[in-house]
Design an enzyme around this catalytic site. Structure first.
Site, short mmCIF file in Angstrom:
data_model
loop_
_atom_site.label_atom_id
_atom_site.label_comp_id
_atom_site.label_asym_id
_atom_site.label_seq_id
_atom_site.Cartn_x
_atom_site.Cartn_y
_atom_site.Cartn_z
N CYS A 133 47.21 16.13 40.12
CA CYS A 133 48.43 16.62 40.77
C CYS A 133 48.27 16.56 42.30
CB CYS A 133 48.77 18.03 40.27
SG CYS A 133 50.46 18.55 40.66
N HIS A 144 48.95 17.09 34.57
CA HIS A 144 47.83 18.01 34.33
C HIS A 144 47.21 17.73 32.96
CE1 HIS A 144 48.32 20.77 37.79
NE2 HIS A 144 49.59 20.38 37.71
N GLU A 158 44.40 18.51 31.83
CA GLU A 158 43.58 19.61 31.32
C GLU A 158 44.35 20.49 30.33
OE1 GLU A 158 45.31 21.27 35.27
OE2 GLU A 158 44.76 19.34 34.36
#
Length: 547
Positions: free
Chosen positions: A384, A519, A521
């Site tokens: 990001c 993102h 994750e």
């Protein structure tokens, strides 16, 4: 609808681990073949955590359908693999907004609007909504019993017990048994008082999960059971563990899943039932007995509170599991690099990761970290904001755009990164302006990205040409600078399907340098590590052999 509801409350102190307890309970029920759904009821007045500082609330988790939620939903997904939805997180702010909107429309026909029944009815409707064929719905109540803001939620679940009956509802209370060193013993009184507080609002817990730093003697369990009116077998030890992924195993050994099923009369008193915990034992074995280790520098702006990067922390661990290595994280506040040389901090690390963030503070330090990784050929992963800083670094130091910047930092002549005012989500045009409300106005949730065939990122994704990942940001890399930047060797290897929004950048001639606007994750799990984290840690292992 025949789902059974388990309501998880917490007492004595905050941060007892209700989220992990709920997630682990869900994983255990899943391991027995049941379908589960987990949701969180948060008593704070914010509509969602999207505008809350990570220092106050930790990470803001994002779902596929674009909800900004509590970080516990990340635990739920990581432990069960069940994708969370907007309908899985509610706050007092959302409840009151809904009730007031109904009052303004005249839905209450001129009646006086009150906490009971109108607010509690709205909470009950939420709990019972969007349920299909789930066997169990686990609802965690945020906060601590006794907090004034949590009372409407406790009243709502008390009412639900009357509505559903004891055969379809169960109250689990997570509490604390502190160890008093001077006395040399665990104290049960805080747990007794916590249960008394619950009883005062009409809730008798069915199962107690007692957090403690050491084993709870059986006579202490017997005492708790007696004073709290709970069966002795349903006083469950919830001890500290060296890895959170061992929690399902430890709770199973304590008999939690058996007691839940016996409560619902789905197991006989002497039955054990079948459970397959191979997934969790394999993960724990890998975490405890890795074949090596690597060090990753995480250069961010909220590093003093690791909960601000909860999913990132876990995704790096998952990358280690995928490669059977331990990942040591070196958390570095990016502002340091605006005052000091980054070399002493970054020399010797095996990978550098710059995560998401908002605002100008620490941005120049992140750019310094990017430059170090690019020039020293250290594996770099930008997420990001970390991707945006990588593009700005390339613009300044490779493309000669010395004033390259982001409009997030104020007016600039070279807006390499700028505020996006409209974009397509499916077939719908989304719009916003500079004066738009901060909450819920970002590009949120799952968006498709088209990958350049033959690129490194396409290879990481197993040769895919299209992916879907979760976003949470207001600013985008300005596509009008792409041609000039690609002349420097930076490749825009992922774009939005309409070709307007850069999603992924990489340097093909670098050992491993990838920046992504989304993102990744948020979708990583210990039993299914995200391919980008698995590949990044593999590159870090290769780097460790060179250092």
């Amino acid at each position: 609808m025949s789902a059974r509801f388990i309501f998880i409350t917490g007492g004595v102190v905050s941060s007892l681990g209700k989220g992990l307890a709920s997630a682990s309970m869900g994983a255990l029920l899943q391991a027995r073949g049941y379908k589960v759904r987990l949701r969180k009821l948060d008593p704070y007045l914010n509509v969602d955590p999207g505008t809350m500082s990570p220092y106050q609330h930790g990470e803001c988790y994002v779902t596929d359908d674009g909800a900004e939620t509590d970080l516990d939903l990340g635990h739920y997904e990581r432990f069960t693999g069940v994708a969370a939805r907007k309908s899985d997180n509610i706050t007092t702010g959302q409840i009151y907004s809904d009730v007031i909107a109904k009052e303004r429309r005249g839905d209450y026909l001129g009646g006086t609007v009150q906490v009971i029944p109108h607010v509690t009815d709205a909470i009950r409707d939420f709990v019972l909504s969007d349920i299909t064929d789930e066997d169990f719905v686990l609802c965690e109540i945020g906060g601590t019993v006794g907090d004034i803001e949590g009372l409407p939620f406790l009243e709502a679940i008390r009412q639900l017990r009357n509505e559903l009956g004891p055969k379809r509802s169960c109250f689990v209370h997570v509490t604390l048994l502190p160890y008093i060193g001077a006395a040399g013993e665990l104290k049960t009184k805080p747990t007794q008082h916590s249960v008394k507080e619950l009883l005062s609002v009409g809730i008798q817990p069915d199962i107690l999960m007692c957090r403690a730093e050491q084993d709870i003697p059986q006579n202490e369990k017997r005492k708790i059971a007696l004073f709290c009116n709970v069966k002795e077998s349903r006083v469950i030890s919830a001890l500290d563990v060296d890895t959170i992924y061992d929690v399902p195993n430890t709770y199973h050994r304590e008999g939690l899943d058996n007691e839940v099923l016996r409560y619902f009369e789905m197991l006989g008193e002497d039955e054990e039932g079948d459970v397959d915990l191979t997934r969790w034992t394999d993960i724990v074995d890998c975490v405890r007995g890795p074949e090596g280790e690597v060090t990753i520098a995480v250069v961010g702006k909220y590093t003093v509170l690791i909960d601000a990067y909860k999913s990132l922390n876990e995704a790096l661990t998952h990358g280690g599991i995928a490669n059977n290595v331990r990942v040591n994280m070196k958390w570095i506040e990016s502002e340091i690099f605006e005052m000091e040389d980054p070399i002493p901090y970054l020399e010797g690390v095996h990978g550098i990761l710059v995560p998401g963030g908002f605002g100008e503070r620490g941005a120049e330090g992140k750019i310094e970290a990017v430059q170090f990784a690019r020039e020293r050929e250290v594996p770099y992963f930008g997420i990001c904001f970390g991707m945006q800083m990588a593009v700005i670094e390339a613009a300044r130091n490779l493309a000669g755009i010395k004033n390259a910047s982001s409009t997030e930092f104020g007016p600039t002549d070279e807006p390499v990164v700028g505020l996006l005012t409209e974009w397509m989500k499916g077939n719908q045009l989304e719009k916003r302006g500079i004066d738009t409300d901060m909450g819920g106005t970002m590009r949120l949730g799952a968006y498709t990205a088209a990958l350049r065939p033959g690129s490194r990122v396409s290879e990481v994704y197993g040769g895919a040409t299209e992916i879907q990942e979760r976003h949470r940001h207001r600013y985008e890399v300005n596509a009008s600078y792409m041609a000039k930047l690609e002349k420097t060797g930076l490749v825009f290897s992922g774009m939005s399907p309409d070709g307007e929004l850069p999603e992924i950048v990489e340097f093909p001639d670098h050992p491993w340098f990838i920046g992504v606007q989304y993102h990744p994750e948020l979708k990583s799990k210990p039993f299914d590590p995200h391919p980008l984290f698995a590949s990044f840690i593999k590159a870090a292992i290769d780097q460790s052999r060179l250092v």
